[in-house]
Design an enzyme around this catalytic site. Structure first.
Site, short mmCIF file in Angstrom:
data_model
loop_
_atom_site.label_atom_id
_atom_site.label_comp_id
_atom_site.label_asym_id
_atom_site.label_seq_id
_atom_site.Cartn_x
_atom_site.Cartn_y
_atom_site.Cartn_z
N HIS A 60 2.52 9.66 -3.21
CA HIS A 60 2.94 8.25 -3.12
C HIS A 60 1.83 7.29 -3.57
O HIS A 60 2.10 6.18 -3.98
CB HIS A 60 3.41 7.92 -1.70
CG HIS A 60 2.29 7.59 -0.74
ND1 HIS A 60 1.57 8.56 -0.07
CD2 HIS A 60 1.78 6.40 -0.32
CE1 HIS A 60 0.68 7.99 0.71
NE2 HIS A 60 0.78 6.67 0.59
N LYS A 117 6.09 5.24 -1.55
CA LYS A 117 6.92 6.11 -0.69
C LYS A 117 8.41 5.92 -0.94
O LYS A 117 9.23 6.66 -0.38
CB LYS A 117 6.60 5.85 0.78
CG LYS A 117 5.26 6.43 1.21
CD LYS A 117 5.00 6.24 2.69
CE LYS A 117 3.68 6.89 3.11
NZ LYS A 117 3.40 6.70 4.55
N HIS A 143 -5.95 3.72 -0.79
CA HIS A 143 -6.01 3.48 0.66
C HIS A 143 -6.10 4.76 1.50
O HIS A 143 -6.32 4.68 2.71
CB HIS A 143 -4.81 2.62 1.11
CG HIS A 143 -3.49 3.30 1.08
ND1 HIS A 143 -2.81 3.53 -0.10
CD2 HIS A 143 -2.70 3.80 2.07
CE1 HIS A 143 -1.66 4.13 0.17
NE2 HIS A 143 -1.57 4.31 1.47
N HIS A 144 -5.96 5.93 0.87
CA HIS A 144 -6.18 7.19 1.59
C HIS A 144 -7.48 7.87 1.16
O HIS A 144 -7.73 9.02 1.54
CB HIS A 144 -5.00 8.14 1.37
CG HIS A 144 -3.80 7.79 2.20
ND1 HIS A 144 -3.80 7.87 3.58
CD2 HIS A 144 -2.56 7.34 1.85
CE1 HIS A 144 -2.61 7.49 4.05
NE2 HIS A 144 -1.85 7.16 3.01
N ASP A 148 -4.36 0.04 8.31
CA ASP A 148 -3.20 0.93 8.23
C ASP A 148 -3.29 2.05 9.27
O ASP A 148 -2.32 2.32 9.99
CB ASP A 148 -3.11 1.51 6.82
CG ASP A 148 -1.91 2.41 6.62
OD1 ASP A 148 -0.84 2.10 7.19
OD2 ASP A 148 -2.03 3.41 5.89
N HIS A 181 0.81 -1.22 0.00
CA HIS A 181 0.00 0.00 0.00
C HIS A 181 0.85 1.27 0.00
O HIS A 181 0.45 2.29 -0.56
CB HIS A 181 -0.97 0.00 1.19
CG HIS A 181 -0.33 0.12 2.53
ND1 HIS A 181 0.24 -0.95 3.19
CD2 HIS A 181 -0.16 1.18 3.35
CE1 HIS A 181 0.72 -0.57 4.35
NE2 HIS A 181 0.49 0.73 4.48
N ASP A 182 2.03 1.23 0.60
CA ASP A 182 2.89 2.41 0.66
C ASP A 182 4.14 2.28 -0.20
O ASP A 182 5.14 2.97 0.03
CB ASP A 182 3.31 2.70 2.12
CG ASP A 182 2.25 3.48 2.88
OD1 ASP A 182 1.42 4.15 2.22
OD2 ASP A 182 2.24 3.43 4.12
#
Length: 328
Positions: free
Chosen positions: A205, A180, A229-230, A258, A176-177
């Site tokens: 990201h 980054k 996811h954000h 998360d 998910h990240d």
């Protein structure tokens, strides 16, 4: 000729003695009478012969008609037999062709299964390498990804999703990240409140992660998670402002896992919250930031002690891999 006809002929030619009182005919008269009777007998015989001939002709005609009908039916039956034979041969050929086609399809499906399994193993290996890279760069990030994966799998199971989807959501969640990687360390490790410009860099990201995961079908769910996811249930998230069920189910699950883990973990800019405080924050976000149905399942898992057990198991596993290192 029948018995009655024969009897009539005999009675006709029978010359009975004359009555004594009747004068006797002369020899010429007797001859004429006999001749006359012979002619009558011959006529009757001819008539009877003609009748019999006509009768036999009719019988013969009927027999010929029956024979012709029989021959016609026999021809039809022979034709039907030939047609049935051809049909049976065609059907047998079709069955052989269908059997061969099915066998080829089964071989193709088996090859597809093998290829899919190989793709899956390759994908999982790639994910493992990404997690390993994250762990090497930042031990805290590594344990965070492991906990998030376990939380996601527990939530998916709680929602009653099939086992293969639970696994897919789990291994996809650790990416998910991934975007980054492009985020500068001084922003990621910042101990102060981010400026608007820095926050804009952070938000990038999500898009970077989706791009990094390419176009392979194996990473389809992971791409959705990385980008979404954000996003928020109320549509106030980023990068696309999606709302409600416009957001993929996997991303909605990962969002809760998360945030909860981020809240209950120590970061450069904050201390770790207690599990109780983290859970209250998740419950407060139901219907606004998070899908309320998933929040309900998450709360149930917390009350059952599932999340605490997962956190303990991940911590124990990390201690085994890094003996002597203090937990962060």
């Amino acid at each position: 000729m029948s018995d009655d006809d024969t009897k009539d002929m005999v009675e006709t030619v029978d010359v009975s003695p004359r009555d004594p009182d009747v004068p006797q005919a002369t020899g010429g008269d007797v001859f004429r009478q006999l001749l006359h009777q012979a002619v009558r007998v011959a006529d009757m015989a001819n008539s009877q012969a003609m009748r019999m001939a006509l009768y036999f002709a009719k019988v013969y005609e009927r027999e010929q008609g029956v024979r012709k009908d029989f021959e016609s039916q026999l021809k039809q039956m022979t034709l039907m037999e030939k047609q049935a034979t051809r049909y049976a041969e065609d059907l047998a050929a079709m069955l052989r062709s269908e059997r061969e086609r099915r066998q080829e399809l089964e071989r193709a499906l088996e090859q597809e299964r093998i290829a899919s399994e190989e793709l899956r193993r390759t994908g999982l290996q790639g994910i493992s390498h990404l997690v390993l890279a994250a762990t090497i760069k930042d031990r805290t990030t590594g344990t965070h990804l492991q906990r998030v994966r376990r939380y996601v799998e527990a939530i998916a199971e709680r929602l009653g999703l099939p086992a293969d989807l639970v696994e897919e959501f789990g291994y996809s969640s650790v990416m998910h990240d991934v975007g980054k990687i492009h985020t500068p360390d001084h922003i990621l490790q910042s101990e102060h409140h981010l400026s608007d410009a820095e926050f804009s860099v952070i938000k990038q990201h999500c898009i970077d992660g989706e791009k990094m995961l390419g176009t392979a079908r194996f990473f389809e769910t992971a791409r959705g998670i990385a980008r979404e996811h954000h996003e928020r249930w109320d549509g106030k998230g980023y990068p696309d402002g999606k709302k409600g069920e416009e957001i993929s189910l996997a991303a909605r699950i990962v969002s809760i896992a998360d945030v909860f883990d981020a809240l209950t973990s120590k970061r450069p800019y904050k201390e770790a919250w207690s599990a109780e405080a983290g859970l209250k924050a998740i419950e407060a976000g139901a219907g606004e930031r998070f899908d309320p149905e998933i929040v309900a399942g998450f709360v149930a898992l917390t009350k059952e002690g599932v999340l605490e057990r997962i956190s303990s198991e991940v911590a124990a596993s990390d201690d085994d891999e890094h003996p002597g290192s203090p937990a962060k």
